[in-house]
Scaffold this motif. Structure first.
Motif, PDB file in Angstrom:
ATOM      1  N   SER A 185       0.849  -1.145  -0.066  1.00  0.00           N
ATOM      2  CA  SER A 185      -0.052   0.130   0.013  1.00  0.00           C
ATOM      3  C   SER A 185       0.872   1.330   0.096  1.00  0.00           C
ATOM      4  N   TYR A 186       2.179   1.189   0.303  1.00  0.00           N
ATOM      5  CA  TYR A 186       3.121   2.320   0.319  1.00  0.00           C
ATOM      6  C   TYR A 186       2.491   3.607   1.172  1.00  0.00           C
ATOM      7  N   GLN A 187       2.029   2.830   2.448  1.00  0.00           N
ATOM      8  CA  GLN A 187       1.545   4.072   3.335  1.00  0.00           C
ATOM      9  C   GLN A 187       2.214   4.361   4.709  1.00  0.00           C
ATOM     10  N   THR A 188       3.418   4.136   4.803  1.00  0.00           N
ATOM     11  CA  THR A 188       4.432   4.290   5.626  1.00  0.00           C
ATOM     12  C   THR A 188       4.509   5.911   6.051  1.00  0.00           C
ATOM     13  N   HIS A 189       4.123   6.631   5.240  1.00  0.00           N
ATOM     14  CA  HIS A 189       4.039   8.168   5.715  1.00  0.00           C
ATOM     15  C   HIS A 189       2.963   8.463   6.637  1.00  0.00           C
ATOM     16  N   HIS A 190       1.795   7.593   6.456  1.00  0.00           N
ATOM     17  CA  HIS A 190       0.599   8.005   7.011  1.00  0.00           C
ATOM     18  C   HIS A 190       0.784   7.305   8.426  1.00  0.00           C
ATOM     19  N   PHE A 191       1.392   6.225   8.501  1.00  0.00           N
ATOM     20  CA  PHE A 191       1.694   5.868   9.918  1.00  0.00           C
ATOM     21  C   PHE A 191       2.772   6.737  10.684  1.00  0.00           C
ATOM     22  N   LYS A 192       3.773   7.141  10.132  1.00  0.00           N
ATOM     23  CA  LYS A 192       4.719   8.071  10.756  1.00  0.00           C
ATOM     24  C   LYS A 192       4.165   9.419  11.101  1.00  0.00           C
ATOM     25  N   ALA A 193       3.288  10.063  10.291  1.00  0.00           N
ATOM     26  CA  ALA A 193       2.540  11.264  10.498  1.00  0.00           C
ATOM     27  C   ALA A 193       1.577  11.013  11.878  1.00  0.00           C
ATOM     28  N   GLU A 194       0.971  10.060  11.733  1.00  0.00           N
ATOM     29  CA  GLU A 194       0.079   9.745  12.941  1.00  0.00           C
ATOM     30  C   GLU A 194       0.709   9.509  14.127  1.00  0.00           C
ATOM     31  N   ILE A 195       1.725   8.798  14.047  1.00  0.00           N
ATOM     32  CA  ILE A 195       2.479   8.656  15.391  1.00  0.00           C
ATOM     33  C   ILE A 195       3.181   9.911  15.831  1.00  0.00           C
ATOM     34  N   LEU A 196       3.454  10.633  15.084  1.00  0.00           N
ATOM     35  CA  LEU A 196       4.316  11.909  15.503  1.00  0.00           C
ATOM     36  C   LEU A 196       3.266  12.826  15.952  1.00  0.00           C
ATOM     37  N   TRP A 197       1.946  12.914  15.198  1.00  0.00           N
ATOM     38  CA  TRP A 197       0.955  13.845  15.595  1.00  0.00           C
ATOM     39  C   TRP A 197       0.365  13.312  17.025  1.00  0.00           C
ATOM     40  N   LYS A 198       0.252  12.271  17.345  1.00  0.00           N
ATOM     41  CA  LYS A 198      -0.353  11.625  18.693  1.00  0.00           C
ATOM     42  C   LYS A 198       0.672  11.724  19.729  1.00  0.00           C
ATOM     43  N   HIS A 199       2.095  11.480  19.522  1.00  0.00           N
ATOM     44  CA  HIS A 199       2.932  11.533  20.424  1.00  0.00           C
ATOM     45  C   HIS A 199       3.773  12.843  20.736  1.00  0.00           C
ATOM     46  N   VAL A 200       3.705  13.675  19.817  1.00  0.00           N
ATOM     47  CA  VAL A 200       4.584  14.823  19.910  1.00  0.00           C
ATOM     48  C   VAL A 200       3.974  16.218  19.658  1.00  0.00           C
ATOM     49  N   VAL A 201       3.149  16.233  18.489  1.00  0.00           N
ATOM     50  CA  VAL A 201       2.454  17.427  18.161  1.00  0.00           C
ATOM     51  C   VAL A 201       1.239  18.009  19.136  1.00  0.00           C
ATOM     52  N   GLU A 202       0.271  16.825  19.302  1.00  0.00           N
ATOM     53  CA  GLU A 202      -0.929  16.944  20.149  1.00  0.00           C
ATOM     54  C   GLU A 202      -0.738  17.321  21.428  1.00  0.00           C
ATOM     55  N   PRO A 203       0.365  16.610  22.179  1.00  0.00           N
ATOM     56  CA  PRO A 203       0.782  16.880  23.664  1.00  0.00           C
ATOM     57  C   PRO A 203       1.351  18.274  23.805  1.00  0.00           C
ATOM     58  N   PHE A 204       2.215  18.593  22.697  1.00  0.00           N
ATOM     59  CA  PHE A 204       2.754  20.195  22.887  1.00  0.00           C
ATOM     60  C   PHE A 204       1.715  21.156  22.496  1.00  0.00           C
ATOM     61  N   ARG A 205       0.821  20.924  21.623  1.00  0.00           N
ATOM     62  CA  ARG A 205      -0.453  21.548  21.306  1.00  0.00           C
ATOM     63  C   ARG A 205      -1.561  21.953  22.754  1.00  0.00           C
ATOM     64  N   LYS A 206      -1.509  20.840  23.404  1.00  0.00           N
ATOM     65  CA  LYS A 206      -2.367  20.631  24.554  1.00  0.00           C
ATOM     66  C   LYS A 206      -1.604  21.365  25.703  1.00  0.00           C
ATOM     67  N   ALA A 207      -0.463  21.596  25.759  1.00  0.00           N
ATOM     68  CA  ALA A 207       0.190  22.340  26.657  1.00  0.00           C
ATOM     69  C   ALA A 207       0.589  23.784  26.399  1.00  0.00           C
ATOM     70  N   GLY A 208       0.014  24.249  25.207  1.00  0.00           N
ATOM     71  CA  GLY A 208      -0.095  25.564  24.701  1.00  0.00           C
ATOM     72  C   GLY A 208       1.296  25.870  24.024  1.00  0.00           C
ATOM     73  N   LEU A 209       2.132  24.945  23.632  1.00  0.00           N
ATOM     74  CA  LEU A 209       3.233  25.158  22.905  1.00  0.00           C
ATOM     75  C   LEU A 209       2.999  24.833  21.432  1.00  0.00           C
ATOM     76  N   THR A 210       2.814  25.810  20.632  1.00  0.00           N
ATOM     77  CA  THR A 210       2.590  25.612  19.322  1.00  0.00           C
ATOM     78  C   THR A 210       3.508  26.005  18.410  1.00  0.00           C
ATOM     79  N   ARG A 211       4.579  26.544  18.596  1.00  0.00           N
ATOM     80  CA  ARG A 211       5.783  26.759  17.843  1.00  0.00           C
ATOM     81  C   ARG A 211       6.930  25.993  18.100  1.00  0.00           C
ATOM     82  N   GLY A 212       7.607  25.690  17.083  1.00  0.00           N
ATOM     83  CA  GLY A 212       9.143  25.214  17.247  1.00  0.00           C
ATOM     84  C   GLY A 212       9.043  23.877  17.691  1.00  0.00           C
TER      85      GLY A 212
END
Length: 177
Positions: free
Chosen positions: A84-111
């Motif tokens: 399916s060549y969908q590795t990028h979807h998995f990697k984006a999802e895991i980065l979002w769930k474990h990095v981006v989303e927690p930073f956003r919830k903590a009010g850290l939206t830049r950098g």
């Protein structure tokens, strides 16, 4: 290939030249926390960690950092990567769930990410999906790191066969602050 050689047989011949020294220099000089994202299944986490911990190139190892891996099994991984060549979807999802989303919830939206390095165009796609600017995304191929910065005249940002300490400094100087 990569997962077979590095994880299953523990032969670490499938690694880009001088990446250990480069990432060690970057992490030390810029006080950056390295995060490893891999499509290797979590069931192979101990072997993946052993690979990262034991990889040595010219007396340099990789910097410490957390490892995020694929929650499925090896058969699911093979379908994701080879059918399916969908590795990028998995990697984006895991980065979002474990990095981006927690930073956003903590009010850290830049950098959240200073930079993202990958060795396939699917990695570049994954980083784009979590809003890493293309100018901060780098592709490692053979012994060079390529930049997607449109302002650069040369897409080759770092030649890993040259003095790697100078390469790490050059990368640091090229980073927008």
């Amino acid at each position: 290939g990569g997962i077979y050689d590095t994880i299953l047989t523990e032969r670490y011949s499938h690694c880009h030249n001088a990446v250990c020294q480069f990432f060690s220099e970057v992490a030390t000089e810029d006080e950056i926390q390295v995060l490893y994202v891999t499509s290797r299944p979590v069931s192979l986490a101990s072997r993946t960690r052993k690979f990262l911990d034991n990889l040595r190139q010219q007396n340099h190892g990789l910097p410490d950092g957390p490892v995020l891996g694929f929650l499925g099994n090896l058969a699911q991984l093979l379908v994701m990567e080879l059918v399916s060549y969908q590795t990028h979807h998995f990697k984006a999802e895991i980065l979002w769930k474990h990095v981006v989303e927690p930073f956003r919830k903590a009010g850290l939206t830049r950098g959240t990410f200073q930079a993202a390095f990958g060795n396939t165009l699917m990695d570049v796609q994954a980083y784009s999906m979590v809003a890493v600017p293309l100018s901060r995304t780098y592709l490692i191929k053979k012994d060079k790191i390529h930049s997607f910065d449109r302002e650069s005249n040369d897409d080759e940002l770092v030649n890993l066969t040259i003095n790697t300490r100078d390469s790490a400094k050059a990368w640091g100087n090229a980073m927008p602050r």
